[in-house]
Design a protein around this motif. Sequence first.
Motif, mmCIF file in Angstrom:
data_model
loop_
_atom_site.group_PDB
_atom_site.id
_atom_site.type_symbol
_atom_site.label_atom_id
_atom_site.label_comp_id
_atom_site.label_asym_id
_atom_site.label_seq_id
_atom_site.Cartn_x
_atom_site.Cartn_y
_atom_site.Cartn_z
ATOM 1 N N THR A 267 52.694 39.916 76.364
ATOM 2 C CA THR A 267 53.720 40.769 75.735
ATOM 3 C C THR A 267 55.049 40.694 76.474
ATOM 4 O O THR A 267 56.099 41.002 75.907
ATOM 5 N N LEU A 268 55.024 40.280 77.752
ATOM 6 C CA LEU A 268 56.267 40.189 78.528
ATOM 7 C C LEU A 268 57.213 39.096 78.009
ATOM 8 O O LEU A 268 58.424 39.158 78.238
ATOM 9 N N TYR A 269 56.638 38.111 77.338
ATOM 10 C CA TYR A 269 57.464 36.977 76.905
ATOM 11 C C TYR A 269 58.469 37.366 75.828
ATOM 12 O O TYR A 269 59.569 36.803 75.760
ATOM 13 N N THR A 270 58.141 38.319 74.973
ATOM 14 C CA THR A 270 59.038 38.673 73.867
ATOM 15 C C THR A 270 60.399 39.170 74.356
ATOM 16 O O THR A 270 61.443 38.649 73.935
ATOM 17 N N PRO A 271 60.448 40.197 75.264
ATOM 18 C CA PRO A 271 61.762 40.633 75.747
ATOM 19 C C PRO A 271 62.543 39.514 76.436
ATOM 20 O O PRO A 271 63.768 39.407 76.271
#
Length: 583
Positions: free
Chosen positions: A32-36
């Motif tokens: 989920t960290l990749y999206t921001p």
Amino acid sequence: MSALSHLNKYFYKYKSRFIIGVTITIVAQIFTLYTPKLVGDSIRTLEQIDALHKETVIKLLGQNIFWILVTTLIAGFLTFLMRQTLIVMSRHIEFDLKNEVFKHYEILTQSFYKQNRTGDLMNRISEDVGKVRQYAGPAVMYSINTLIRFAVVLTQMYLISPQLTFYSLLPLPLLGYFIFKLSRQINERSSIFQANLSQLSSFTQEIFSGIRVIKAYAIEGEKQEDFKKLTQESKEKNLKLAKTGSLIGPLMIFLIGLSNLVVISIGAIMYFNGQIPDIGIIAQFILYINMLTWPVASLGWVSTMIQEAEASQKRINEFLDIKPEIYNTAKEHTPIDGKIEFQNVSFTYDDTGIKALDNVSFTLEKGETLAILGKTGSGKSTILSLIARLYDIEDGKILIDNNPIKDCHLNDLRQSIAFVPQDAFLFSDTISNNIRFGKEDATEQEIIEVAKKAAVHENIISFDKGYNTVLGERGLTLSGGQKQRVSIARALIKESPILILDDSLSAVDTETEENILKSLEKHSKNITTLIVTHRISSAKNADKIIILENGKVIENGTHEELIAKEGYYNELHQKQLSEKELL
């Protein structure tokens, strides 16, 4: 959460599922960290649109969008696996806890069931266990998810800008304070609501069980009013609980929104002061803060579930902590032959203080029949309860095959007794299965044979579905006499060395009684039989007869010996003879 520590043994039991679930959660949060980060990169690319070719910008944006989709799909799939792992684990825990409670209910003694209502017992094994399951599943899952997401996201935020991270988290201490205060209220109100729900369950269970009496007395209206009062009280308590819980969600959203405002305002100042290199970082932080929106918002929900589960587990533990007064003291199995001896036995009921037996003595050899007579409350049924060791005595001795009853293996003792209670209890099942309750592997032919001995076969085959007739709750489909005879058939098919009949022929006519007694005489040649009765006709063929009055043996002997005496037995015999002649 001290009460919920009872569940730790189950978490250990399913530790492999738990560890896999936690591992999947960590991996999912990393994705989920990749999206921001990709969104921030995209904004930086747009800032350089004047310096780069249009085709290059479109290509870079396309790549970022592709990877956003890929990472989001992977994170979503891993979240699905996390739910499948941890929620399924909670269902296993629910199964185990229900079985633990049910097993404990089974070993608790008669006094416990006299002091507690059926509705309350049912509520604790259903509603309360359901609340605990919410803790073992969703609450644990979202707590782990929140902790890991906070750890992963805050680490990433700190690596980008420690100062902006500090400012964006300023509202969190306020959040913790409010959750603590609201959680205490939820715990208190949840305990009150669950206790009220038990009261409501007990009331409705009693109403449905006694519906015939209510209809007979035409008091449906009164009971409806009582039910309205209870449900109104339940509604008010539930609304108070819901109002407290409903404050948490809006509070979470408000504080998250406050954090977003802080990020935008402080981030803008830092950007103009050159403390952060580009606007993309502000966008990243906004996304990171919003990634914490659901975990933070779920804190309130999780807190509510935990507090409700704590209150419910506390109620469950109240019963689980009760130690049965009667327990097995024998390490090895003890075969039971059938000899029974009472030596100066006295017994007083703890709950009422009534002295039921006073210095009672008798000996019954294997294969003999003992008839016990006496007025209501004289202690007849108490003797039978003591033989089955439903209670322990304080004075005297009870010997089974010359061994103290406490030295007999409890399960072996009760397995050796076929018991027909005064109030015949039948289950909501077929007649065949009710009889088979005494012997699970009994054939249809064996069932028919014992039904004939109990003089109920003709009644059963007169029903449309015969032995497959499904009975209503507590055997309401049958008459009182038919229920007693089906219960006798159930006891006979067990073929135990001890047969106990507790006034179980009171609802049958004298002719049917005589037929049953003849069958019992043939059936019980090698079986020790005890018959509690008010009728001389049921007692006259017994090897031994004792008469009780106020817990004491006032007469004993055979039928002929007692007739020769001018006592209670002779008076009862003359009275019943006169009644029979009048009929």
